[in-house]
Design a protein around this motif. Sequence first.
Motif, PDB file in Angstrom:
ATOM      1  N   UNK A  15     -40.925  21.983  12.409  1.00  0.00           N
ATOM      2  CA  UNK A  15     -39.887  21.006  12.068  1.00  0.00           C
ATOM      3  C   UNK A  15     -40.413  19.814  11.265  1.00  0.00           C
ATOM      4  N   UNK A  16     -39.735  19.530  10.191  1.00  0.00           N
ATOM      5  CA  UNK A  16     -39.996  18.392   9.308  1.00  0.00           C
ATOM      6  C   UNK A  16     -41.403  18.373   8.721  1.00  0.00           C
ATOM      7  N   UNK A  17     -42.056  19.518   8.729  1.00  0.00           N
ATOM      8  CA  UNK A  17     -43.372  19.614   8.086  1.00  0.00           C
ATOM      9  C   UNK A  17     -43.172  19.638   6.575  1.00  0.00           C
ATOM     10  N   UNK A  18     -44.088  19.007   5.882  1.00  0.00           N
ATOM     11  CA  UNK A  18     -44.034  18.953   4.427  1.00  0.00           C
ATOM     12  C   UNK A  18     -45.438  19.114   3.865  1.00  0.00           C
ATOM     13  N   UNK A  19     -45.481  19.503   2.625  1.00  0.00           N
ATOM     14  CA  UNK A  19     -46.745  19.716   1.921  1.00  0.00           C
ATOM     15  C   UNK A  19     -46.905  18.644   0.855  1.00  0.00           C
ATOM     16  N   UNK A  20     -48.123  18.144   0.732  1.00  0.00           N
ATOM     17  CA  UNK A  20     -48.429  17.209  -0.344  1.00  0.00           C
ATOM     18  C   UNK A  20     -49.838  17.502  -0.843  1.00  0.00           C
ATOM     19  N   UNK A  21     -49.991  17.623  -2.143  1.00  0.00           N
ATOM     20  CA  UNK A  21     -51.316  17.803  -2.728  1.00  0.00           C
ATOM     21  C   UNK A  21     -51.953  16.419  -2.846  1.00  0.00           C
ATOM     22  N   UNK A  22     -53.155  16.314  -2.309  1.00  0.00           N
ATOM     23  CA  UNK A  22     -53.871  15.049  -2.263  1.00  0.00           C
ATOM     24  C   UNK A  22     -55.301  15.284  -2.736  1.00  0.00           C
ATOM     25  N   UNK A  23     -55.939  14.262  -3.202  1.00  0.00           N
ATOM     26  CA  UNK A  23     -57.336  14.352  -3.645  1.00  0.00           C
ATOM     27  C   UNK A  23     -57.533  15.475  -4.655  1.00  0.00           C
ATOM     28  N   UNK A  24     -56.613  15.629  -5.560  1.00  0.00           N
ATOM     29  CA  UNK A  24     -56.729  16.615  -6.628  1.00  0.00           C
ATOM     30  C   UNK A  24     -56.196  17.981  -6.274  1.00  0.00           C
ATOM     31  N   UNK A  25     -56.864  18.686  -5.344  1.00  0.00           N
ATOM     32  CA  UNK A  25     -56.453  20.060  -5.038  1.00  0.00           C
ATOM     33  C   UNK A  25     -56.271  20.332  -3.549  1.00  0.00           C
ATOM     34  N   UNK A  26     -56.410  19.321  -2.711  1.00  0.00           N
ATOM     35  CA  UNK A  26     -56.260  19.535  -1.269  1.00  0.00           C
ATOM     36  C   UNK A  26     -54.778  19.577  -0.897  1.00  0.00           C
ATOM     37  N   UNK A  27     -54.387  20.637  -0.227  1.00  0.00           N
ATOM     38  CA  UNK A  27     -53.027  20.770   0.265  1.00  0.00           C
ATOM     39  C   UNK A  27     -52.999  20.202   1.672  1.00  0.00           C
ATOM     40  N   UNK A  28     -52.235  19.131   1.857  1.00  0.00           N
ATOM     41  CA  UNK A  28     -52.109  18.551   3.189  1.00  0.00           C
ATOM     42  C   UNK A  28     -50.758  18.941   3.766  1.00  0.00           C
ATOM     43  N   UNK A  29     -50.762  19.325   5.024  1.00  0.00           N
ATOM     44  CA  UNK A  29     -49.529  19.596   5.761  1.00  0.00           C
ATOM     45  C   UNK A  29     -49.289  18.388   6.650  1.00  0.00           C
ATOM     46  N   UNK A  30     -48.096  17.851   6.575  1.00  0.00           N
ATOM     47  CA  UNK A  30     -47.781  16.587   7.233  1.00  0.00           C
ATOM     48  C   UNK A  30     -46.471  16.659   7.989  1.00  0.00           C
ATOM     49  N   UNK A  31     -46.375  15.749   8.923  1.00  0.00           N
ATOM     50  CA  UNK A  31     -45.087  15.453   9.523  1.00  0.00           C
ATOM     51  C   UNK A  31     -44.940  13.946   9.343  1.00  0.00           C
ATOM     52  N   UNK A  32     -43.926  13.546   8.616  1.00  0.00           N
ATOM     53  CA  UNK A  32     -43.858  12.160   8.156  1.00  0.00           C
ATOM     54  C   UNK A  32     -44.999  11.938   7.185  1.00  0.00           C
TER      55      UNK A  32
END
Length: 116
Positions: A15-32
């Motif tokens: 639930x409410x998980x989102x993806x954001x590319x950070x530090x160039x190529x790192x895929x971060x999975x986040x909640x908020x």
Amino acid sequence: MVSFDEFRAMGLALPRAAERVTWGTAVTLRVGEKIFAIGRPESGEASVKASREEQTALVAAEPGVFSVAPYVGRFGWVQVALDGVDPGELRDLLTDAWRRTAPGRLVREFDAGGPG
């Protein structure tokens, strides 16, 4: 064995998980804005938020699959070799990581089978 795309899909199914590319190529999975898992598609590895106790147990049980994550390992994060991990175990690790990161209200809704 789990592909990076499968890892990503498991995390984003929460639930409410989102993806954001950070530090160039790192895929971060986040909640908020809080990260619960991170990886680079080309690396074959991912790091998942865990407790120090869980990290110790995982590394001791399967040192070829789990290791202390670089940089954030001192906080309990575990690095996972995607080519050696059981898909069900990774799903459980991601769910636990999400629980550690998500707001309490959202975790309660998830546990109750609510709209979260």
